[in-house]
Write an enzyme that holds these catalytic residues in place. Structure first.
Site, PDB file in Angstrom:
ATOM      1  N   CYS A  68       0.815  -1.210   0.000  1.00  0.00           N
ATOM      2  CA  CYS A  68       0.000   0.000   0.000  1.00  0.00           C
ATOM      3  C   CYS A  68       0.850   1.262   0.000  1.00  0.00           C
ATOM      4  O   CYS A  68       0.311   2.360  -0.077  1.00  0.00           O
ATOM      5  CB  CYS A  68      -0.959  -0.005   1.183  1.00  0.00           C
ATOM      6  N   GLU A  80      -6.399   1.371  -7.529  1.00  0.00           N
ATOM      7  CA  GLU A  80      -5.224   0.660  -7.044  1.00  0.00           C
ATOM      8  C   GLU A  80      -4.991  -0.573  -7.912  1.00  0.00           C
ATOM      9  O   GLU A  80      -5.803  -1.483  -7.935  1.00  0.00           O
ATOM     10  CB  GLU A  80      -5.403   0.254  -5.582  1.00  0.00           C
TER      11      GLU A  80
END
Length: 490
Positions: free
Chosen positions: A287, A381
């Site tokens: 992340c 993402e």
């Protein structure tokens, strides 16, 4: 009839200090992303298994929470030594089930050791406070554990992320239920074994394996007081809403779309190497990966050098695999859609094959230029070794692009100007900021946590901030001298 023998024994739940089979559970095959081979099986447990784990934790809690914290952390001193002793073995487990390179897997375990070391310092950070607030009257404040708590961990760091929560929460006096990702369940069992060897009493840590059903059960269980979660933003929202609707504390970390703002005065070689490492480290499955580079003005020399650096990153050598065949297909679909929308592929990592591991799940480093902010690859993402380059005329436009993201985990700026760096530090909408650093992860005692849709809930998940999440305050006011002068406070 010949029976295939899996490389690792079937994964079992860990309850009250013992590994126990769950005969009623469905099972799921565990694949090694390196080769695509089945290496184990994992149970997909249901509520009965969770109830057993919670009962074990509840039974262990009175004695564990009553132990002085300075005694509790002695177990973690011993545990840290065991992590160091078994570093090579733990590294191999992470590599096998996650697909990281050996160096990346080793770095993950080394970070787990650092997190454990921080837990050993907690007695110095949670010392109670006391003050004489009036003549003969004292107020004292102590931190107390919550009780039974739970940690739901993701696939991308099977050893490190459990150490974001397990050492701190347990050292602070809680008993824990750990739910690892069903895609990487093997490392968690070894963590439990080493903690028991270090002296952790039975029932203080319990592990229940499963999928969506067990996550929902954790959120609903009336005896679990707090839940931490790390995963995608979509699931983080669901977990946060469900846990808090059941009156639990919850901190849920979601996904990210981290922007690397590259200015024309940036150091060419340092920037290129940092950006390439940020987008490709751990195969982009973190992340904190830099997945969007905002090129401000004329930075062509940096982009050219970046592509040269990215070409040195080779699947199967210094680039690990992605977690699954489905992940590989999804990542490559993002690349294809960007190309069809008009972006320019400077380096194409689709259809990567590693000799000797032809069935492994590999995506090569990919650099895509002239991505526009409306493209999916610029907004969503991707979670792979893919860098989308978005062009901006000036720094304010670059910041507007960064600020428009729904996420807010990290942002970095590459420049040699302290003033421009400060401007980005003050105006970027992210919880973790880097200056000439592609992966601005705080080190202990500083905490890890983003903003916006990258984190839901109060407090961060690591460092000093985690103390607030895993404890509650008890305030005591005392008076022993009846002859002391009295006022409204006494």
């Amino acid at each position: 009839m010949e029976v295939d023998v899996l490389k690792y024994p079937a994964v079992r739940n860990y309850i009250a200090g013992q590994f126990v089979a769950d005969a009623s559970a469905r099972t799921l095959e565990v694949f090694s992303p390196i080769s695509g081979a089945v290496i184990s099986t994992v149970p997909l447990s249901r509520m009965d298994a969770l109830n057993q784990a919670v009962e074990a934790a509840r039974g262990a809690f009175p004695a564990w929470s009553a132990m002085p914290i300075k005694e509790r952390v002695q177990i973690f001193y011993r545990y840290k030594t065991l992590l160091e002793k078994h570093l090579t073995e733990l590294t191999a487990l992470v590599r096998e089930e996650n697909g990281k390179t050996t160096d990346e897997a080793r770095a993950e375990v080394e970070k787990a050791i650092e997190l454990t070391e921080f837990a050993c310092s907690l007695p110095q950070l949670v010392a109670g406070e006391m003050m004489e607030v009036s003549a003969g009257v004292e107020c004292r404040v102590d931190r107390k554990p919550l009780g039974v708590v739970a940690s739901i961990a993701p696939f991308n760091f099977p050893n490190m992320v459990p150490h974001w929560t397990v050492p701190n929460a347990i050292a602070l006096g809680n008993c824990m239920i750990l739910k690892p990702s069903e895609q990487v369940p093997i490392s968690a069992g070894r963590i439990a074994e080493l903690l028991k060897e270090a002296g952790l009493p039975d029932g203080v840590l319990n592990i229940v394996h499963g999928d969506k059903e067990i996550v929902e059960a954790i959120c609903d269980h009336p005896d679990i007081k707090a839940v931490s979660f790390v995963g995608s933003t979509k699931i983080a929202k669901v977990v946060y809403q469900r846990a808090t609707s059941n009156l639990k504390r919850c901190v849920a970390l979601g996904g990210a779309k981290n922007h690397l703002l590259v200015l024309p005065d940036a150091h060419v070689d340092m920037t290129a190497s940092n950006v390439a490492a940020s987008m490709s480290g751990c195969a982009g499955q973190r992340c904190m990966a830099g997945s969007a580079m905002v090129a401000v003005g004329a930075v062509e020399p940096i982009i050219s050098r970046l592509v040269e650096e990215a070409r040195k990153i080779v699947p199967g050598k210094n680039l690990g695999s992605v977690i699954s065949r489905q992940a590989k297909e999804r990542i490559e679909r993002y690349i294809t859609e960007a190309e069809q929308a008009g972006a320019h592929i400077l380096l194409d990592g689709r259809n990567a094959v590693v000799a000797g591991n032809e069935d492994g799940y590999y995506v090569g480093p990919t650099v895509i230029d002239h991505v526009t902010p409306d493209m999916a690859i610029a907004r969503e993402e991707v979670f792979g070794p893919v860098l989308a380059i978005i062009r901006a005329h000036d720094l304010d436009e670059a910041l507007a692009i960064e600020n428009a993201s729904n996420y807010g985990n990290a942002a970095s700026v590459f420049t040699q100007s302290g003033g421009l760096a400060r401007y980005v530090m003050e105006n970027a909408s992210a919880g973790m900021i880097g200056v000439n650093i592609g992966v601005p992860v705080p080190r202990e005692p500083f905490s890890f946590g983003g903003w916006n849709e990258s984190k839901f809930g109060a407090c961060d998940i690591t460092g000093k901030s985690s103390i607030e999440f895993w404890t509650q305050l008890k305030k005591v006011t005392t008076k022993w001298n009846p002859e002391s002068r009295t006022n409204w406070m006494s």
